[in-house]
Design a protein around this motif. Structure first.
Motif, PDB file in Angstrom:
ATOM      1  N   ASP B   9       0.848  -1.198   0.000  1.00  0.00           N
ATOM      2  CA  ASP B   9       0.000   0.000   0.000  1.00  0.00           C
ATOM      3  C   ASP B   9       0.886   1.252   0.000  1.00  0.00           C
ATOM      4  OD1 ASP B   9      -2.032   1.798   0.331  1.00  0.00           O
ATOM      5  OD2 ASP B   9      -2.910   0.818   2.084  1.00  0.00           O
ATOM      6  N   ALA B  37      -1.537  -4.944   0.406  1.00  0.00           N
ATOM      7  CA  ALA B  37      -2.312  -3.941   1.127  1.00  0.00           C
ATOM      8  C   ALA B  37      -3.498  -4.600   1.809  1.00  0.00           C
ATOM      9  CB  ALA B  37      -2.790  -2.864   0.176  1.00  0.00           C
ATOM     10  N   LEU B  38      -4.053  -3.920   2.802  1.00  0.00           N
ATOM     11  CA  LEU B  38      -5.227  -4.445   3.495  1.00  0.00           C
ATOM     12  C   LEU B  38      -6.512  -3.896   2.884  1.00  0.00           C
ATOM     13  CD1 LEU B  38      -3.879  -4.258   7.149  1.00  0.00           C
ATOM     14  CD2 LEU B  38      -3.945  -6.223   5.626  1.00  0.00           C
ATOM     15  N   LYS B  39      -6.389  -3.330   1.696  1.00  0.00           N
ATOM     16  CA  LYS B  39      -7.562  -2.825   0.976  1.00  0.00           C
ATOM     17  C   LYS B  39      -7.585  -3.500  -0.395  1.00  0.00           C
ATOM     18  CE  LYS B  39      -4.951   0.789  -1.181  1.00  0.00           C
ATOM     19  NZ  LYS B  39      -4.582   2.170  -1.364  1.00  0.00           N
ATOM     20  N   GLU B  56      -4.782 -12.382  -2.588  1.00  0.00           N
ATOM     21  CA  GLU B  56      -4.938 -11.519  -1.414  1.00  0.00           C
ATOM     22  C   GLU B  56      -4.296 -12.183  -0.195  1.00  0.00           C
ATOM     23  OE1 GLU B  56      -6.426  -8.557  -1.212  1.00  0.00           O
ATOM     24  OE2 GLU B  56      -7.264  -8.481  -3.249  1.00  0.00           O
ATOM     25  N   ARG B  57      -3.866 -11.350   0.750  1.00  0.00           N
ATOM     26  CA  ARG B  57      -3.461 -11.896   2.051  1.00  0.00           C
ATOM     27  C   ARG B  57      -4.736 -12.211   2.826  1.00  0.00           C
ATOM     28  NH1 ARG B  57      -0.461  -7.232   4.714  1.00  0.00           N
ATOM     29  NH2 ARG B  57      -0.113  -8.601   6.481  1.00  0.00           N
ATOM     30  N   ALA B  58      -4.792 -13.392   3.417  1.00  0.00           N
ATOM     31  CA  ALA B  58      -5.982 -13.723   4.198  1.00  0.00           C
ATOM     32  C   ALA B  58      -5.610 -14.605   5.373  1.00  0.00           C
ATOM     33  CB  ALA B  58      -7.011 -14.429   3.327  1.00  0.00           C
ATOM     34  N   GLY B  59      -5.988 -14.183   6.551  1.00  0.00           N
ATOM     35  CA  GLY B  59      -5.804 -15.014   7.732  1.00  0.00           C
ATOM     36  C   GLY B  59      -4.443 -14.839   8.375  1.00  0.00           C
ATOM     37  N   LYS B  60      -4.300 -15.463   9.525  1.00  0.00           N
ATOM     38  CA  LYS B  60      -3.116 -15.289  10.353  1.00  0.00           C
ATOM     39  C   LYS B  60      -1.847 -15.754   9.656  1.00  0.00           C
ATOM     40  CE  LYS B  60      -3.243 -15.245  15.330  1.00  0.00           C
ATOM     41  NZ  LYS B  60      -3.779 -15.922  16.498  1.00  0.00           N
ATOM     42  N   ASP B  62      -0.939 -15.320   6.773  1.00  0.00           N
ATOM     43  CA  ASP B  62      -0.419 -14.289   5.874  1.00  0.00           C
ATOM     44  C   ASP B  62      -0.108 -12.988   6.603  1.00  0.00           C
ATOM     45  OD1 ASP B  62      -0.574 -15.943   3.722  1.00  0.00           O
ATOM     46  OD2 ASP B  62      -2.472 -15.155   2.964  1.00  0.00           O
ATOM     47  N   ARG B  63      -0.022 -13.048   7.935  1.00  0.00           N
ATOM     48  CA  ARG B  63       0.199 -11.821   8.698  1.00  0.00           C
ATOM     49  C   ARG B  63       1.507 -11.150   8.289  1.00  0.00           C
ATOM     50  NH1 ARG B  63      -1.261 -10.928  14.941  1.00  0.00           N
ATOM     51  NH2 ARG B  63      -3.291 -10.888  13.968  1.00  0.00           N
ATOM     52  N   PRO B  65       3.949 -10.112   5.591  1.00  0.00           N
ATOM     53  CA  PRO B  65       3.861  -9.970   4.135  1.00  0.00           C
ATOM     54  C   PRO B  65       4.975 -10.728   3.402  1.00  0.00           C
ATOM     55  CG  PRO B  65       3.764  -7.813   5.205  1.00  0.00           C
ATOM     56  CD  PRO B  65       4.063  -8.814   6.273  1.00  0.00           C
ATOM     57  N   LEU B  96       9.889  -1.727  12.356  1.00  0.00           N
ATOM     58  CA  LEU B  96       8.868  -2.410  11.551  1.00  0.00           C
ATOM     59  C   LEU B  96       9.437  -3.529  10.671  1.00  0.00           C
ATOM     60  CD1 LEU B  96       6.833   0.730  10.506  1.00  0.00           C
ATOM     61  CD2 LEU B  96       6.187  -0.941  12.217  1.00  0.00           C
ATOM     62  N   VAL B  99      10.428  -5.569   4.584  1.00  0.00           N
ATOM     63  CA  VAL B  99       9.899  -6.649   3.756  1.00  0.00           C
ATOM     64  C   VAL B  99      10.772  -6.817   2.515  1.00  0.00           C
ATOM     65  CG1 VAL B  99       7.917  -7.397   2.392  1.00  0.00           C
ATOM     66  CG2 VAL B  99       7.550  -6.307   4.598  1.00  0.00           C
TER      67      VAL B  99
END
Lengths: 471, 127
Positions: B9, B37-39, B56-60, B62-63, B65, B96, B99
């Motif tokens: 993002d 991104a989370l959108k 998409e990232r989905a679920g724990k 994929d926490r 990145p 942070l 990545v």
């Protein structure tokens, strides 16, 4: 938040009355004993502390330590409790919490020294935090979408009712057996009763259907739904349960690394600020130290503990008014008015303590302004901060962001609980309330400049607005 | 074979997406877009002809990145990974994590790293 997730509701068969609705009512009553215990165990120290001080030889520093260690425990318990509830189920977790409540309470009651007492209060804190993270989730997951909001609200009312109950029972016990050194032990012991009620009640209650679904135990989930819904409705609701279980999985996507994105970071900072400033109103300095404060203000010990029940009563009344107002007034307006009023009453408490000469009327003025502060706080900031925390985060980071904010909220609560007695000992009541007033001004500026309006805005619109403004 | 592009993002994410499209065209392969991104991903910048699949990232699981991207490389037949990079402060990296750095070091396939075109030059002030 529930209001954002309503598709599917329209084609569900309507709720009907019958044995299943009675069963659901019972589930709600039993589970909210968790909220009641949360309130009782945090509130019972208010009133027990004064005799405890004499009996165990507490100084203002060890006093703050004994009180606040429960809150530190709760901060940790909230983090661990949520995870255990995901892993082993809501029902098993609540059963375990009931045991810890009973164990911690009996440990506190039998403590020979303040060190042992502090240890068991830490254990109790773990249960309090665990209950704060598990009970609302269980309630939300067993209730039908139409009444979900009011069920979770009922838990908030039960928490303050638990505190009120503790104040009243303390006042009764103290006024009858106040001469005995160990009277505080009896005050604490009363808390095992709701712990037993929670334990034996929960043994007969079902597991959350949504949690069962997330473990691929669909047959059992349907079985549970059939106990608490009509058969027709239970079948129809399975789809919704699946959808919500999937949504909850999605909510756990985001984490630490996503704070690199400016608009998400800003939302988390807003959430932390709301949680911390809610506690920096000093609401819990009244909820934990109210009796002592009133005694310092000039009441006799017996009168102070009776007068303190007014704090509990107005806390319950305040939250009731707050929940009625909540969706009728803009969030920002309600927060700004709330912090305006609480800061105003902080100033009045401080000014009364400083300028009214010691005598008969002074304690009554202080009591009046403290009660008004408690009422205004619980009618605005108290419930509203929880509502905002539930609705400002995008779905994919909700679980992580809520965890961080709730942890900061509990930590701020612990800081106030720890710091209040030494602060009053060092600078007196008046200056302590001027400190809260100053924090209130900071909170007001923070909300005015940072907190967005979310009432009447869909989550999607809100996210878009935040992204455009902060990227 | 496909080209995988990781799109966070940020402006670098969009630059990476554009570079990914070009790379897939160049190699004549499909494009897989990993939306970090989370959108929802804005796909308007992808030309119509491109074969594209969005993950998409989905679920724990994929926490993280970087883990999410590395898992997708294992699962699909990927020939190139495209990422966007930018200068980070040491503090930002320490707090942070980075990545990009982990993808550069841990990716089993060649990585193309693109930067933004001088849009934000570092300000150098001469005395």
């Amino acid at each position: 938040m529930e209001t954002h997730t309503k598709p599917g509701q329209s084609h569900l068969p309507p709720l009907t009355r019958g044995p299943h609705s009675k069963r659901l009512g019972l589930v709600a009553v039993v589970a909210t004993f968790g909220g009641l215990l949360f309130g009782y165990d945090t509130g019972v120290i208010n009133g027990a502390l004064e005799p405890m001080k004499d009996d165990l030889g507490l100084t203002s520093a060890t006093e703050g330590f004994v009180v606040s260690i429960l809150i530190f425990g709760a901060a940790i318990g909230a983090l661990i409790g949520g995870r255990l509830a995901d892993k082993y189920g809501r029902r098993s977790n609540i059963l375990m919490l009931a045991c810890i409540f009973a164990f911690g309470t009996i440990g506190c009651v039998l403590s020979p020294t303040w060190e042992v007492l502090a240890f068991f209060r830490f254990i109790l804190g773990l249960a309090v935090g665990g209950a704060s993270a598990t009970v609302p989730v269980y309630l939300a997951e067993v209730s039908p979408v139409e009444t979900r909001g009011s069920m979770v609200t009922r838990n908030e009312v039960m928490i303050v009712s638990g505190q009120f109950a503790a104040f009243v029972i303390n006042a009764i016990i103290f006024n009858i057996w106040g001469e005995h050194d160990g009277v505080w032990r009896w005050m604490l012991l009363v808390a095992v009763l709701p712990a037993f009620a929670l334990f034996f009640g929960m043994l007969k209650m079902p597991e959350s259907p949504r949690w069962l679904t997330s473990q691929d135990r669909n047959e059992e989930a349907l079985g549970v739904l059939k106990q608490i819904r009509s058969d027709e409705r239970a079948e129809a609701e399975m789809d919704e349960v699946h959808r919500l279980a999937e949504e909850e999985k999605q909510a756990q996507t985001g984490g630490w690394a996503d704070l690199a994105v400016p608009w998400i970071r800003r939302l988390v900072i807003i959430g932390i600020g709301l949680g911390v400033f809610q506690q920096f109103t000093g609401i819990n300095s009244i909820m934990y130290y109210g009796s002592q404060l009133l005694e310092d203000a000039g009441f006799s010990a017996k009168a102070a503990i009776i007068a303190n029940t007014a704090n509990g009563l107005f806390s319950v009344l305040g939250i009731t008014v707050g929940l009625l107002l909540m969706n009728k007034v803009n969030r920002r307006t309600m927060l700004l008015v709330g912090f305006g009023l609480t800061t105003f009453f902080h100033l009045l408490v401080g000014l009364s303590a400083k300028f009214i000469p010691d005598g008969d009327i002074k304690p009554y003025f202080i009591l009046l302004f403290v009660i008004l502060f408690v009422f205004c706080m619980q009618a605005t900031i108290g419930p509203l901060v929880w509502l905002l925390l539930a609705e400002i985060f995008p779905l994919k980071i909700r679980s992580f962001a809520m965890g961080v904010c709730v942890f900061c909220l509990w930590s701020a609560n612990a800081v106030v609980a720890f710091g209040f007695p030494p602060m009053v000992a060092a600078v007196g009541i008046a200056s302590s309330f001027f400190v809260f007033a100053a924090l209130g001004v900071l909170a007001w500026i923070f909300i005015y400049t940072m907190v967005p309006e979310t009432r009447g805005v869909s989550l999607e619109e809100f996210e878009e607005e935040m992204r455009d403004a902060h990227s | 074979m496909s080209v995988l592009v990781a799109v966070p993002d940020s402006p670098e994410g969009l630059a990476a997406l554009a570079a990914g499209v070009t790379e897939a065209e160049l190699l004549g392969t499909d494009l897989i877009v990993m939306n970090l991104a989370l959108k929802p991903l804005d796909t308007s910048s992808i030309p119509n002809g491109t074969h594209v699949k969005v993950l998409e990232r989905a679920g724990k699981s994929d926490r993280d990145p970087a883990e999410a991207v590395l898992d997708e490389i294992k699962e699909h037949d990927i020939s190139r990974l495209v990422i966007g990079i930018k200068r980070r402060t040491p503090v930002g990296k320490a707090v942070l994590g980075s990545v990009s750095q982990r993808l550069l070091l841990d990716s089993p396939v060649p990585v193309i790293a693109v930067k933004l075109n001088n849009q934000k030059k570092r300000r150098v002030e001469m005395p």
